[in-house]
Write a protein that holds these residues in place. Structure first.
Motif, PDB file in Angstrom:
ATOM      1  N   ALA A  22       0.810  -1.220   0.000  1.00 10.61           N
ATOM      2  CA  ALA A  22       0.000   0.000   0.000  1.00 10.61           C
ATOM      3  C   ALA A  22       0.843   1.270   0.000  1.00 10.61           C
ATOM      4  N   VAL A  23       1.993   1.280   0.627  1.00  8.06           N
ATOM      5  CA  VAL A  23       2.764   2.518   0.741  1.00  8.06           C
ATOM      6  C   VAL A  23       3.917   2.613  -0.259  1.00  8.06           C
ATOM      7  N   THR A  24       4.124   1.575  -1.045  1.00  9.70           N
ATOM      8  CA  THR A  24       5.218   1.599  -2.016  1.00  9.70           C
ATOM      9  C   THR A  24       4.936   2.613  -3.116  1.00  9.70           C
ATOM     10  N   GLY A  25       5.900   3.466  -3.359  1.00 12.06           N
ATOM     11  CA  GLY A  25       5.822   4.408  -4.465  1.00 12.06           C
ATOM     12  C   GLY A  25       4.929   5.616  -4.227  1.00 12.06           C
ATOM     13  N   LEU A  26       4.607   5.935  -2.994  1.00 10.59           N
ATOM     14  CA  LEU A  26       3.735   7.081  -2.721  1.00 10.59           C
ATOM     15  C   LEU A  26       4.495   8.391  -2.540  1.00 10.59           C
ATOM     16  N   THR A  30       3.607   9.093   1.627  1.00 10.94           N
ATOM     17  CA  THR A  30       3.810   7.838   2.354  1.00 10.94           C
ATOM     18  C   THR A  30       3.395   7.963   3.812  1.00 10.94           C
ATOM     19  N   GLU A  31       3.750   9.053   4.461  1.00  8.58           N
ATOM     20  CA  GLU A  31       3.401   9.217   5.885  1.00  8.58           C
ATOM     21  C   GLU A  31       1.890   9.267   6.086  1.00  8.58           C
ATOM     22  N   TYR A  89      -3.426  -3.052  -5.569  1.00 10.46           N
ATOM     23  CA  TYR A  89      -2.413  -2.165  -5.002  1.00 10.46           C
ATOM     24  C   TYR A  89      -1.745  -1.302  -6.057  1.00 10.46           C
ATOM     25  N   ARG A  90      -1.906  -1.658  -7.318  1.00 14.79           N
ATOM     26  CA  ARG A  90      -1.267  -0.877  -8.379  1.00 14.79           C
ATOM     27  C   ARG A  90      -2.005   0.441  -8.575  1.00 14.79           C
ATOM     28  N   PRO A  91      -1.282   1.535  -8.601  1.00 19.55           N
ATOM     29  CA  PRO A  91      -1.960   2.825  -8.810  1.00 19.55           C
ATOM     30  C   PRO A  91      -2.545   2.917 -10.204  1.00 19.55           C
ATOM     31  N   ALA A  92      -3.678   3.588 -10.309  1.00 17.17           N
ATOM     32  CA  ALA A  92      -4.310   3.794 -11.602  1.00 17.17           C
ATOM     33  C   ALA A  92      -3.471   4.775 -12.424  1.00 17.17           C
ATOM     34  N   ALA A  93      -3.478   4.586 -13.694  1.00 17.99           N
ATOM     35  CA  ALA A  93      -2.744   5.496 -14.585  1.00 17.99           C
ATOM     36  C   ALA A  93      -3.453   6.842 -14.611  1.00 17.99           C
ATOM     37  N   ILE A  94      -2.697   7.896 -14.464  1.00 21.60           N
ATOM     38  CA  ILE A  94      -3.258   9.241 -14.495  1.00 21.60           C
ATOM     39  C   ILE A  94      -3.207   9.739 -15.931  1.00 21.60           C
TER      40      ILE A  94
END
Length: 97
Positions: A22-26, A30-31, A89-94
């Motif tokens: 969940a916090v990878t690549g944020l 991240t915090e 968990y993969r972020p959606a493409a913007i």
């Protein structure tokens, strides 16, 4: 008996894996995400309450039948966790921003 022990073992390693995904690549978020994810643990206290309410209800004729229906709730929760672990968990493409 061994299945019950295995479920406990799998649950014990589930949170660190979900947290990491969940916090990878944020980046700078991240915090914030870490705090929200830690606060969402309350679901572990709410789901058993709903399980008990379903099991104690007269849904499906009451008794053992209601208990069987109550097990649908954890199945749904584990299905969502499986989906999240594989794809969610993969972020959606913007696009267009």
């Amino acid at each position: 008996m061994y299945s019950l022990l295995a479920v406990g073992l799998m649950n014990s390693i589930m949170f660190p894996v979900i947290f990491t995904l969940a916090v990878t690549g944020l980046g700078r978020h991240t915090e914030d995400a870490s705090g929200l994810l830690s606060a969402s643990i309350v679901g572990g206290a709410i789901i058993p309450l709903f399980f008990g309410l379903i099991a104690d209800s007269t849904l499906g004729g009451g008794g053992v039948q209601a208990l069987r229906w109550a097990f649908v709730l954890p199945v749904l929760c584990y299905a969502y966790i499986a989906w999240y672990g594989m794809k969610g968990y993969r972020p959606a493409a913007i696009t267009g921003v």
